[in-house]
Design a protein around this motif. Structure first.
Motif, mmCIF file in Angstrom:
data_model
loop_
_atom_site.group_PDB
_atom_site.id
_atom_site.type_symbol
_atom_site.label_atom_id
_atom_site.label_comp_id
_atom_site.label_asym_id
_atom_site.label_seq_id
_atom_site.Cartn_x
_atom_site.Cartn_y
_atom_site.Cartn_z
ATOM 1 N N TYR A 131 -18.624 -93.680 88.845
ATOM 2 C CA TYR A 131 -17.554 -94.349 88.111
ATOM 3 C C TYR A 131 -17.153 -95.594 88.877
ATOM 4 N N CYS A 132 -17.013 -96.726 88.183
ATOM 5 C CA CYS A 132 -16.862 -97.967 88.912
ATOM 6 C C CYS A 132 -15.810 -98.910 88.332
ATOM 7 N N ILE A 133 -15.841 -99.150 87.021
ATOM 8 C CA ILE A 133 -14.979 -100.170 86.420
ATOM 9 C C ILE A 133 -14.211 -99.603 85.237
ATOM 10 N N GLU A 134 -12.936 -99.974 85.160
ATOM 11 C CA GLU A 134 -12.124 -99.770 83.963
ATOM 12 C C GLU A 134 -11.948 -101.145 83.338
ATOM 13 N N LEU A 135 -12.498 -101.346 82.139
ATOM 14 C CA LEU A 135 -12.364 -102.612 81.429
ATOM 15 C C LEU A 135 -11.283 -102.456 80.371
ATOM 16 N N PHE A 136 -10.255 -103.289 80.451
ATOM 17 C CA PHE A 136 -9.122 -103.220 79.530
ATOM 18 C C PHE A 136 -9.064 -104.453 78.644
ATOM 19 N N SER A 137 -8.560 -104.261 77.448
ATOM 20 C CA SER A 137 -8.190 -105.388 76.598
ATOM 21 C C SER A 137 -6.701 -105.252 76.307
ATOM 22 N N PHE A 138 -6.007 -106.374 76.259
ATOM 23 C CA PHE A 138 -4.600 -106.437 75.872
ATOM 24 C C PHE A 138 -4.426 -107.668 75.004
ATOM 25 N N PRO A 139 -3.457 -107.665 74.118
ATOM 26 C CA PRO A 139 -3.230 -108.864 73.304
ATOM 27 C C PRO A 139 -2.782 -110.044 74.175
ATOM 28 N N SER A 140 -3.497 -111.144 74.102
ATOM 29 C CA SER A 140 -3.134 -112.412 74.751
ATOM 30 C C SER A 140 -2.791 -112.306 76.239
ATOM 31 N N PRO A 141 -3.688 -111.780 77.078
ATOM 32 C CA PRO A 141 -3.381 -111.750 78.516
ATOM 33 C C PRO A 141 -3.421 -113.169 79.083
ATOM 34 N N PRO A 142 -2.577 -113.462 80.065
ATOM 35 C CA PRO A 142 -2.614 -114.793 80.669
ATOM 36 C C PRO A 142 -3.903 -114.983 81.462
ATOM 37 N N ALA A 143 -4.353 -116.223 81.545
ATOM 38 C CA ALA A 143 -5.577 -116.529 82.293
ATOM 39 C C ALA A 143 -5.341 -116.326 83.785
ATOM 40 N N ARG A 144 -6.390 -115.905 84.496
ATOM 41 C CA ARG A 144 -6.340 -115.754 85.946
ATOM 42 C C ARG A 144 -7.032 -116.963 86.551
ATOM 43 N N PRO A 145 -6.359 -117.684 87.435
ATOM 44 C CA PRO A 145 -7.045 -118.823 88.056
ATOM 45 C C PRO A 145 -8.143 -118.349 89.008
ATOM 46 N N SER A 146 -9.331 -118.896 88.841
ATOM 47 C CA SER A 146 -10.436 -118.592 89.752
ATOM 48 C C SER A 146 -10.753 -119.790 90.626
ATOM 49 N N ARG A 147 -10.537 -120.972 90.095
ATOM 50 C CA ARG A 147 -10.771 -122.201 90.838
ATOM 51 C C ARG A 147 -9.613 -123.131 90.588
ATOM 52 N N PRO A 148 -8.945 -123.645 91.601
ATOM 53 C CA PRO A 148 -9.206 -123.300 92.998
ATOM 54 C C PRO A 148 -8.901 -121.822 93.249
ATOM 55 N N GLU A 149 -9.479 -121.278 94.292
ATOM 56 C CA GLU A 149 -9.292 -119.858 94.566
ATOM 57 C C GLU A 149 -7.811 -119.547 94.691
ATOM 58 N N ALA A 150 -7.397 -118.510 93.963
ATOM 59 C CA ALA A 150 -5.986 -118.133 93.913
ATOM 60 C C ALA A 150 -5.712 -116.984 94.871
#
Length: 131
Positions: A56-75
């Motif tokens: 068991y490795c990943i839980e993939l979730f969906s939610f209505p309109s989640p905010p974006a996660r900044p990847s670049r620049p590294e957050a």
């Protein structure tokens, strides 16, 4: 004083913006197996339990309109997830066949091991690390 005794990492939770697209990416591109898929109607959310080689490795979730996660620049916060591969060129070739093009291979300056990065459909950084 008692020491906390952790056994292992149990799972990684990922929230995606497009459930069907991410479900296809993690199963058809990365090769995870679906253990369980649940629609949590009251939360307008799917929860997809994924395993790799029986673990068991990943839980993939969906939610209505989640905010974006900044990847670049590294957050600040969790930086990326990394998967172990035996042959990095073979792994890159398999990704290329699916029109996914990782960054050029780099070498870890401390271990001498080779690695590369690419992104999931939400630009979550994913590392392949050759062992």
């Amino acid at each position: 004083m008692a020491m906390l005794k952790l056994n292992a990492v149990h799972h990684i939770a990922i929230i995606c913006s497009d459930y069907q697209k991410s479900k296809a990416f993690y199963t058809e591109v990365l090769g995870f197996n679906i253990d369980r898929e649940v629609l949590r109607a009251e939360r307008q959310s799917y929860k997809l339990d994924l395993s790799l080689n029986g673990q068991y490795c990943i839980e993939l979730f969906s939610f209505p309109s989640p905010p974006a996660r900044p990847s670049r620049p590294e957050a600040c916060g969790l930086r990326h997830i990394a998967f172990e591969v035996t042959d990095i060129e073979e792994a890159i070739a398999a990704l290329n066949e699916k029109e996914i093009y990782p960054e050029p291979i780099r070498v870890d300056e401390f271990t001498g091991k080779r690695f590369t990065f690419f992104a999931d459909p939400d630009d979550l950084p994913i590392e392949l690390y050759e062992v």
